[in-house]
Design a protein around this motif. Sequence first.
Motif, PDB file in Angstrom:
ATOM      1  N   LEU A 111       0.819  -1.211   0.000  1.00 54.83           N
ATOM      2  CA  LEU A 111       0.000   0.000   0.000  1.00 54.83           C
ATOM      3  C   LEU A 111       0.854   1.263   0.000  1.00 54.83           C
ATOM      4  CD1 LEU A 111      -3.079  -0.803   2.246  1.00 54.83           C
ATOM      5  CD2 LEU A 111      -2.699  -1.262  -0.186  1.00 54.83           C
ATOM      6  N   VAL A 112       2.043   1.200   0.586  1.00 53.01           N
ATOM      7  CA  VAL A 112       2.981   2.326   0.472  1.00 53.01           C
ATOM      8  C   VAL A 112       3.341   2.527  -0.994  1.00 53.01           C
ATOM      9  CG1 VAL A 112       5.298   3.146   1.063  1.00 53.01           C
ATOM     10  CG2 VAL A 112       3.884   2.024   2.805  1.00 53.01           C
ATOM     11  N   ARG A 113       3.646   1.435  -1.667  1.00 52.39           N
ATOM     12  CA  ARG A 113       4.019   1.522  -3.079  1.00 52.39           C
ATOM     13  C   ARG A 113       2.864   2.045  -3.932  1.00 52.39           C
ATOM     14  NH1 ARG A 113       5.291  -3.953  -5.115  1.00 52.39           N
ATOM     15  NH2 ARG A 113       3.363  -3.872  -6.302  1.00 52.39           N
ATOM     16  N   ARG A 114       1.656   1.603  -3.632  1.00 56.38           N
ATOM     17  CA  ARG A 114       0.513   2.055  -4.423  1.00 56.38           C
ATOM     18  C   ARG A 114       0.247   3.553  -4.226  1.00 56.38           C
ATOM     19  NH1 ARG A 114      -3.876  -3.010  -4.186  1.00 56.38           N
ATOM     20  NH2 ARG A 114      -2.689  -4.360  -5.626  1.00 56.38           N
ATOM     21  N   LEU A 227      -9.834  10.923   1.803  1.00 62.84           N
ATOM     22  CA  LEU A 227      -9.990   9.498   2.121  1.00 62.84           C
ATOM     23  C   LEU A 227     -10.242   8.704   0.851  1.00 62.84           C
ATOM     24  CD1 LEU A 227     -12.315   8.812   5.209  1.00 62.84           C
ATOM     25  CD2 LEU A 227      -9.835   8.559   5.063  1.00 62.84           C
ATOM     26  N   ALA A 228     -11.154   9.205   0.029  1.00 63.00           N
ATOM     27  CA  ALA A 228     -11.530   8.496  -1.190  1.00 63.00           C
ATOM     28  C   ALA A 228     -10.368   8.407  -2.170  1.00 63.00           C
ATOM     29  CB  ALA A 228     -12.728   9.183  -1.838  1.00 63.00           C
ATOM     30  N   LEU A 229      -9.593   9.494  -2.317  1.00 65.59           N
ATOM     31  CA  LEU A 229      -8.443   9.458  -3.224  1.00 65.59           C
ATOM     32  C   LEU A 229      -7.442   8.391  -2.794  1.00 65.59           C
ATOM     33  CD1 LEU A 229      -7.769  13.268  -3.807  1.00 65.59           C
ATOM     34  CD2 LEU A 229      -8.562  11.613  -5.505  1.00 65.59           C
ATOM     35  N   ALA A 230      -7.147   8.355  -1.488  1.00 66.67           N
ATOM     36  CA  ALA A 230      -6.203   7.357  -0.991  1.00 66.67           C
ATOM     37  C   ALA A 230      -6.766   5.942  -1.149  1.00 66.67           C
ATOM     38  CB  ALA A 230      -5.870   7.646   0.467  1.00 66.67           C
ATOM     39  N   TYR A 231      -8.021   5.773  -0.797  1.00 65.06           N
ATOM     40  CA  TYR A 231      -8.665   4.462  -0.893  1.00 65.06           C
ATOM     41  C   TYR A 231      -8.666   3.955  -2.334  1.00 65.06           C
ATOM     42  CZ  TYR A 231     -12.639   1.190  -0.984  1.00 65.06           C
ATOM     43  OH  TYR A 231     -13.459   0.115  -1.194  1.00 65.06           O
ATOM     44  N   ASP A 232      -9.019   4.820  -3.275  1.00 65.99           N
ATOM     45  CA  ASP A 232      -9.031   4.407  -4.677  1.00 65.99           C
ATOM     46  C   ASP A 232      -7.643   3.985  -5.151  1.00 65.99           C
ATOM     47  OD1 ASP A 232     -11.718   4.887  -4.828  1.00 65.99           O
ATOM     48  OD2 ASP A 232     -11.551   6.756  -5.973  1.00 65.99           O
ATOM     49  N   GLN A 250     -13.070  -0.823  -7.224  1.00 69.41           N
ATOM     50  CA  GLN A 250     -14.339  -0.109  -7.402  1.00 69.41           C
ATOM     51  C   GLN A 250     -14.150   1.331  -6.914  1.00 69.41           C
ATOM     52  OE1 GLN A 250     -16.524  -3.299  -5.170  1.00 69.41           O
ATOM     53  NE2 GLN A 250     -17.971  -3.116  -6.862  1.00 69.41           N
ATOM     54  N   PRO A 251     -13.611   2.207  -7.754  1.00 67.93           N
ATOM     55  CA  PRO A 251     -13.315   3.578  -7.331  1.00 67.93           C
ATOM     56  C   PRO A 251     -14.572   4.313  -6.849  1.00 67.93           C
ATOM     57  CG  PRO A 251     -12.256   3.084  -9.425  1.00 67.93           C
ATOM     58  CD  PRO A 251     -13.190   1.965  -9.144  1.00 67.93           C
ATOM     59  N   VAL A 252     -14.369   5.170  -5.853  1.00 64.96           N
ATOM     60  CA  VAL A 252     -15.505   5.858  -5.244  1.00 64.96           C
ATOM     61  C   VAL A 252     -15.443   7.376  -5.402  1.00 64.96           C
ATOM     62  CG1 VAL A 252     -15.805   4.027  -3.533  1.00 64.96           C
ATOM     63  CG2 VAL A 252     -14.351   5.986  -2.988  1.00 64.96           C
ATOM     64  N   SER A 253     -14.303   7.931  -5.787  1.00 64.33           N
ATOM     65  CA  SER A 253     -14.156   9.388  -5.784  1.00 64.33           C
ATOM     66  C   SER A 253     -15.196  10.085  -6.651  1.00 64.33           C
ATOM     67  CB  SER A 253     -12.748   9.783  -6.247  1.00 64.33           C
ATOM     68  OG  SER A 253     -11.777   9.377  -5.304  1.00 64.33           O
ATOM     69  N   ALA A 254     -15.525   9.494  -7.780  1.00 68.03           N
ATOM     70  CA  ALA A 254     -16.490  10.122  -8.687  1.00 68.03           C
ATOM     71  C   ALA A 254     -17.923  10.028  -8.177  1.00 68.03           C
ATOM     72  CB  ALA A 254     -16.397   9.469 -10.068  1.00 68.03           C
ATOM     73  N   ASP A 445     -18.595   2.834  -0.908  1.00 70.01           N
ATOM     74  CA  ASP A 445     -19.088   4.010  -1.643  1.00 70.01           C
ATOM     75  C   ASP A 445     -20.233   4.683  -0.912  1.00 70.01           C
ATOM     76  OD1 ASP A 445     -20.569   1.587  -2.312  1.00 70.01           O
ATOM     77  OD2 ASP A 445     -21.604   2.760  -3.844  1.00 70.01           O
ATOM     78  N   LEU A 446     -21.106   3.909  -0.291  1.00 71.38           N
ATOM     79  CA  LEU A 446     -22.240   4.495   0.415  1.00 71.38           C
ATOM     80  C   LEU A 446     -21.797   5.227   1.673  1.00 71.38           C
ATOM     81  CD1 LEU A 446     -24.976   1.716   0.078  1.00 71.38           C
ATOM     82  CD2 LEU A 446     -24.490   3.654  -1.422  1.00 71.38           C
ATOM     83  N   ALA A 447     -20.909   4.620   2.436  1.00 70.81           N
ATOM     84  CA  ALA A 447     -20.421   5.282   3.642  1.00 70.81           C
ATOM     85  C   ALA A 447     -19.723   6.596   3.302  1.00 70.81           C
ATOM     86  CB  ALA A 447     -19.467   4.355   4.404  1.00 70.81           C
ATOM     87  N   LEU A 448     -18.934   6.601   2.240  1.00 70.71           N
ATOM     88  CA  LEU A 448     -18.210   7.806   1.849  1.00 70.71           C
ATOM     89  C   LEU A 448     -19.142   8.852   1.238  1.00 70.71           C
ATOM     90  CD1 LEU A 448     -15.003   6.052   0.560  1.00 70.71           C
ATOM     91  CD2 LEU A 448     -15.116   7.637   2.482  1.00 70.71           C
ATOM     92  N   ARG A 449     -20.174   8.422   0.537  1.00 68.17           N
ATOM     93  CA  ARG A 449     -21.179   9.374   0.042  1.00 68.17           C
ATOM     94  C   ARG A 449     -21.854  10.109   1.193  1.00 68.17           C
ATOM     95  NH1 ARG A 449     -25.312   6.279  -3.718  1.00 68.17           N
ATOM     96  NH2 ARG A 449     -26.660   7.942  -2.890  1.00 68.17           N
TER      97      ARG A 449
END
Length: 467
Positions: A111-114, A227-232, A250-254, A445-449
């Motif tokens: 995850l550091v690398r990603r 949060l969403a940018l890092a998670y994606d 499953q990206p959520v930022s959008a 996605d729902l929690a972040l929305r």
Amino acid sequence: MTQATELLLGDAAGMAAAVRAGQISATALVQASLDRIAATDGSVNAFTALVQERALTRAWMLDHAGASQKAKPLFGVPFAVKNLFDVEGMPTLAGSKIERASPPAGQDALLVRRLEDAGAVLVGALNMDEYAYGFTTENSHEGPVHNPHDLARIAGGSSGGSAAAVAAGQVPLTLGSDTNGSIRVPASLCGIFGLKPTFGRLPRTRTYPFVSSLDHLGPFARSTRDLALAYDAMQGHDAGDPGCARREAQPVSALLDAGTTGLRIGILGGWFQDRAGPEARAAVARVAEALGARETVELPLVEAGRAAAFLITNAEGAALHLDDLRQRAADFEPLSRDRFLAGALLPAAWIARAQRVRQQYAEAAARVFERFDILLAPSTPCPATTIGQEFFDIGGQPLQVRPNMGLLTQPISCIGLPVCSVPVWGAHERLPIGVQLIAAPWREDLALRVSAFLEEAGTVYAPVAPL
């Protein structure tokens, strides 16, 4: 205040945009982070190590990168990780004394690398409870982490350094781990956003384990969008973690601006109200009002689920450390050692039964999610207690701080549900407290929305502590 410092105290999305636009260099931004750590960490004690040369070298490379590189979503953004993530060239301490003699990691955690592949810049490793076994980060080897909003108080744990570094404005993003609440508890006490994804969503490759059947990894930030940018950036299967689900990213930022229309939102009662103090109940009520949520629901078997999580944690955690418990018991923190020893003595039949209860509890929770999309609950029973405090009071009952600051998060970790903890500030309180936005499996996605909606409404927010 310099431009670099002003950007550093904002959000990661804004930092990346400024670096991409040439308004500031990645080097200046990373140096501002290192300078703020130097100026504030004597009070906060969030960091256990810095990788200054590596960070500045990488920032210089980003400043000289081509246009295609600059499109990365976290371009030039400094971040740090809990010291159970492998960092190339450093021993992975996991908050312990014992691991100081371990050989340096040969490569970074996945995850550091990603995150670095997404343009971010690692600046250091962060303080934590020994072997992630605790909710306060009062680490006797490294010293306690101090809550940036009140330096006499705990930051929570076990990812206390990760939460405190974000709240202190040292970095805008950090990574932590959550076995029984170790992202949501410090996010709650430090007044920031924290995401515990579904169990198996993010790979744990090249991180130090605590309880492999319960361990989750996730980000902290001062905004939902960050949060969403890092998670994606971190999603995607990896065979190096046998517990990682074979699911496509499953990206959520959008999706963050989709709002809450049509979402069925319930308020968890029973255990989650009875074991919450007045500040915690008021925070849930404020969030529920903002969302128009009125229906209360109980989660069946929740107390049995928490008991099962305790037993599984004790037994699996102890199994990792049996040799050191036999040969180097004095080098453990006393409380960690005693709990590991107790776990090593648990009968196998108890653990088998705990796993059966866990399955029954998961099935009962799935039925609740047939009626609801999001469930609301406090993240912690109370705001941050003082460092060294042994008990807090709930309804006239004294409860020990160290095992019980996670009594509202542990039942959710037990069945691997995704949760975003959002920070709520009382009208007359100087300390924050978090609310859990709990979703069905794979519905981050729902929690972040919902988090984004609450943030836009001003119901939740994460200010930098005025250190």
